[in-house]
Design a protein around this motif. Structure first.
Motif, PDB file in Angstrom:
ATOM      1  N   SER A 718       0.814  -1.223   0.000  1.00  5.87           N
ATOM      2  CA  SER A 718       0.000   0.000   0.000  1.00  5.87           C
ATOM      3  C   SER A 718       0.843   1.267   0.000  1.00  5.87           C
ATOM      4  CB  SER A 718      -0.920   0.016   1.226  1.00  5.87           C
ATOM      5  OG  SER A 718      -0.165   0.087   2.425  1.00  5.87           O
ATOM      6  N   TYR A 773      -6.557 -10.128   7.846  1.00  7.94           N
ATOM      7  CA  TYR A 773      -7.642  -9.387   7.175  1.00  7.94           C
ATOM      8  C   TYR A 773      -7.081  -8.481   6.091  1.00  7.94           C
ATOM      9  CZ  TYR A 773     -11.285  -5.857   6.530  1.00  7.94           C
ATOM     10  OH  TYR A 773     -12.208  -4.999   6.003  1.00  7.94           O
ATOM     11  N   LEU A 774      -6.003  -7.732   6.415  1.00  6.13           N
ATOM     12  CA  LEU A 774      -5.417  -6.839   5.422  1.00  6.13           C
ATOM     13  C   LEU A 774      -4.831  -7.610   4.241  1.00  6.13           C
ATOM     14  CD1 LEU A 774      -3.605  -4.265   7.765  1.00  6.13           C
ATOM     15  CD2 LEU A 774      -5.759  -3.958   6.527  1.00  6.13           C
ATOM     16  N   LEU A 776      -5.879 -10.531   3.108  1.00  9.58           N
ATOM     17  CA  LEU A 776      -6.990 -11.035   2.284  1.00  9.58           C
ATOM     18  C   LEU A 776      -7.648  -9.927   1.465  1.00  9.58           C
ATOM     19  CD1 LEU A 776      -8.647 -13.541   4.792  1.00  9.58           C
ATOM     20  CD2 LEU A 776      -7.260 -14.092   2.782  1.00  9.58           C
ATOM     21  N   ARG A 777      -7.599  -8.684   1.995  1.00 11.41           N
ATOM     22  CA  ARG A 777      -8.187  -7.567   1.274  1.00 11.41           C
ATOM     23  C   ARG A 777      -7.274  -7.028   0.172  1.00 11.41           C
ATOM     24  NH1 ARG A 777     -12.285  -4.490   3.550  1.00 11.41           N
ATOM     25  NH2 ARG A 777     -12.018  -3.305   1.610  1.00 11.41           N
ATOM     26  N   THR A 778      -6.022  -7.432   0.163  1.00  7.95           N
ATOM     27  CA  THR A 778      -5.077  -6.936  -0.840  1.00  7.95           C
ATOM     28  C   THR A 778      -5.351  -7.604  -2.188  1.00  7.95           C
ATOM     29  OG1 THR A 778      -3.401  -6.642   0.891  1.00  7.95           O
ATOM     30  CG2 THR A 778      -2.647  -6.661  -1.399  1.00  7.95           C
TER      31      THR A 778
END
Length: 780
Positions: A718, A773-774, A776-778
């Motif tokens: 990010s 969580y981060l 999997l969201r990437t």
């Protein structure tokens, strides 16, 4: 301001700010567990922890501001030199004094900030620390009594409670044993079947005892024994004053003096101490200028080494400067050299060296060239595309899977790409780990230099201490190194569009991170095994060497004299509590031993034995009690009394090994040893809550490496095209957040606000879920 000047200032300032944050974080890490536990124990809010952190910052910045100026100048100019930008600037007619003028802007700014901090902020912050220590010492302590544990944290009292039941606004205790040890030779014992306890607004527990008795005797008059029974009685129990609460430096009082008072005290009878403090408030800010004079020629000339040589010089110069400064201060405190020389010698020496190096560069001298040729030998990160030879990792992975089979399956493991990612990650991991460990060793040496000189400690002992301290630092820093290495590695891959190219070939992000996660998992297992097989021995050695350096008398942690211990319990037999003032574990001998026997159902005393001496008889396997008396009781009546010169009590079956409890620190034992130690202490009535948290932490902490790797990857992706400095800044923020949360939960576990397992695992679970969580969201 010229565009070129702004460009150089931006490069220097960015490295200086990151260095300041990094050095401050390293210096603050040792204080963090103590600060959070102190706040938790005193029922303070989170804002109190923030206040403590803010009050400690000026003391830390006093040291880190000059260091940040040095690291900014060295790494900033080293980066420009490595990219040949310095050569282009000098070819355009810019001389070495131009770089000095630009760097002096940062140095003067750092010096002014340091003066403001040293003369104004630091004294007021230290004064606030003193006030906070006083208020915390006088505030209500949140105290949670555990069942079947001896507590000596009360003023002149020892407390033991068999059962604790929580209530609304109060606690209910069953089977209470208290001993008033105002006179340790004749403790006054109070027992009660139950008690209701509430906290008032001070450090006092108000107790209402029911169905109990009070037993009093006089020293040297064994026939004088009084028993008072009661149905109900009220008794206050005062907590000890928390005089050991310290959140600042050891000599905070002198550091808290404002300038006006400090100037007046310099003319007093103990004026030398105050003169040293006064001069040091000016010398440390002035270090920004002298370190800049040394940093500019070394940074500009480090073309071959780049940031690697810049870092080598940073560590070396920091060590030399603070070694000279600390040595001078220590000699000045011992009145061996004048005050001005002791405080300003390091600045004068560095200023002279800096001016000489600048003169060498301006005149084309060869002294600086020789120095840079030495620094260029420092290992540096090599671009894999430029590496000609086949690396050891390539050969190792090639043995696991021949090259001719690698293109048969797209999901084969390991692949050439895996080797590329692993090599980049491992190189950065080793570099960061070595850097942080070296810096922590340097700071530790600074902290001990006064004791080394005062106690005439040979450098061989200091070296042995630092060598044995290094494994502990590696264990602590390894997860942070994983975080920074993963952030930098994937940040560089993302900035160079390599991840886009990998995705274009059909490689998923999840497949790409497998090598890094695997290395982190292997590291976690290695850390656990490292802690289980090697680290405890190293910690024991370094603790003993530190005691020698500090000038403390030789001591052993293997056989402490425990004053109160609960005896072995057997069904149908009375319970026993042993109290002694001395125990020789080598000769198996007690001094002034008291044995309290009580009815397990009512907790009323049924017999009390006292002996001036008690020794273990190997032949009969019994204790030989000498010069004492025994008294049998039934309620308020004495049913039997006798004095003896020598006797034995066959019913007392605790052998000497039962009293030889090892008072080891948790870091000096492996997992199995600590587990056995906890069970042993629990049987004897000792508080093991802190040790239980440490036991679970031995398993949870190594897994932080995996958690940090999971957190680092989405953060790195990010960042866009920002460089490694942004990655280090993010790493510091994430690491600080984790350590705050982990130590806060640990402190709550230590005072029984949370179960031990939850206290040790909560930070891992929270940050692991966040990282997952981060990730999997990437976008994959």
């Amino acid at each position: 301001m010229r565009i070129l000047t702004r460009y150089i200032l931006g490069e220097v300032l960015s490295h200086a700010l990151i260095g300041c944050a990094l050095f401050t974080f390293i210096l603050f890490m040792p204080y963090l567990p103590h600060v959070l536990e102190m706040v938790v124990r005193n029922s303070s809010s989170f804002s109190s922890a923030v206040e403590i952190f803010l009050f400690m910052m000026p003391n830390l910045l006093r040291v880190t501001i000059p260091m940040s100026v040095l690291v900014g100048v060295l790494l900033g100019f080293s980066r420009l030199a490595a990219d040949s930008e310095v050569i282009a600037m000098r070819a355009s007619g810019l001389g070495i004094w131009y770089f000095v003028r630009v760097a002096s802007i940062v140095a003067v700014g750092g010096m002014l900030l340091g003066l403001c901090n040293s003369l104004y902020l630091a004294p007021r912050a230290n004064s606030a620390i003193l006030e906070m220590e006083h208020s915390l010492g006088a505030s209500q302590a949140s105290y949670e009594i555990q069942p079947r544990v001896f507590y000596e944290d009360f003023k002149n009292f020892v407390l033991y409670v068999q059962d604790v039941r929580s209530g609304s606004g109060a606690a209910n205790w069953r089977q209470v044993f208290m001993a008033d040890v105002t006179d340790p030779t004749t403790p006054v014992v109070t027992t009660a079947a139950s008690a209701t306890v509430v906290n008032d607004s001070t450090q006092v527990l108000l107790m209402r005892l029911r169905d109990g008795a009070r037993h009093e005797t006089k020293s040297g008059e064994s026939d004088q024994y009084n028993i008072y029974t009661f149905i109900t009685t009220d008794m206050p129990l005062m907590l000890n004053s928390q005089s050991d609460v310290h959140v600042g430096r050891a000599d905070t009082a002198i550091y808290a003096l404002p300038m006006r008072d400090l100037l007046q005290l310099t003319h007093g009878p103990d004026g030398r101490r105050y003169q040293l403090e006064l001069q040091s408030r000016f010398s440390f800010p002035a270090a920004c200028l002298v370190l800049m004079l040394v940093g500019v020629p070394l940074g500009v000339a480090s073309r071959r080494g780049g940031k690697s040589s810049g870092f080598v010089f940073t560590v070396l110069l920091v060590f030399v400067y603070y070694f000279l400064s600390s040595t001078g201060m220590a000699l000045g405190k011992q009145n061996k050299i004048p005050v001005l020389l002791s405080v300003w010698s390091a600045n004068l020496l560095f200023a002279s060296v800096g001016l000489f190096l600048l003169w060498q560069m301006a005149t084309g001298g060869n002294r600086l060239a020789s120095l840079m040729a030495w620094a260029a030998r420092a290992p540096k990160v090599v671009d894999p595309a430029e590496e000609k030879q086949v690396s050891w990792l390539t050969r190792m992975l090639g043995k696991l899977q021949p090259r001719m089979n690698r293109d048969r399956s797209r999901n084969a493991f390991p692949r050439i790409l895996d080797e590329y990612v692993v090599r980049e990650f491992l190189l950065m991991f080793v570099l960061v780990l070595a850097s942080f460990v070296m810096l922590m060793l340097v700071f530790t040496f600074f902290d001990l230099i006064g004791d080394i000189i005062r106690n005439h400690i040979p450098m061989a002992t200091v070296g042995a201490y630092l060598v044995n301290l290094t494994p502990s630092m590696i264990y602590q820093i390894a997860p942070l190194a994983v975080l920074i290495a993963a952030l930098v590695t994937f940040g560089v891959l993302n900035r160079n569009s390599e991840i886009i190219a990998m995705k274009a070939t059909g490689i998923s992000l999840y497949r790409l991170v497998i090598p890094t996660i695997s290395i982190a998992a292997i590291l976690s297992v290695s850390l656990f095994l490292f802690d289980d097989f090697y680290l405890p021995q190293a910690n024991r050695r370094q603790e003993a060497l530190r005691a020698t350096i500090k000038g403390r008398p030789p001591q052993t942690f293997l056989h402490p004299e425990q004053k109160w211990i609960f005896g072995q319990t057997h069904p149908g037999e009375p319970g026993r509590i042993f109290y002694y003032q001395f125990f020789d574990p080598d000769r198996n001998e007690f001094g002034n031993l008291s044995v309290f026997e009580f009815n397990p159902a009512t907790f009323a005393l049924s017999r009390r034995i006292f002996a001036g001496r008690a020794t273990w008889d190997e032949n009969s396997s019994t204790w030989r009690f000498q010069n004492g008396w025994s008294r049998e009781m039934n309620g308020a009546e004495t049913t039997g009394y006798r004095e003896f010169k020598q006797t034995s009590f066959s019913e007392i079956q605790e052998d000497p090994s039962y009293f030889k409890k090892e008072n080891l620190q948790s870091q000096e034992m492996n997992f199995h040893q600590l587990d056995v130690y906890i069970r042993d202490l629990q049987q004897s009535g000792f508080d093991t809550k802190r040790l239980s948290v440490a036991l679970w932490h031995k398993v949870s902490y190594p897994l932080v490496a995996v958690v940090m790797a999971m957190l680092a990857i989405p953060f790195a992706l990010s960042m866009g095209r920002r460089g490694s400095l942004a990655a280090i800044a993010i790493a510091i923020a994430v690491a600080l957040s984790y350590w705050v949360v982990d130590n806060a939960f640990g402190a709550m576990g230590n005072v029984n606000y949370l179960p031990a397992a939850m206290a040790a695992w909560s930070a891992d679970v929270l940050f692991g879920l966040t990282g997952g969580y981060l990730l999997l969201r990437t976008p994959t």
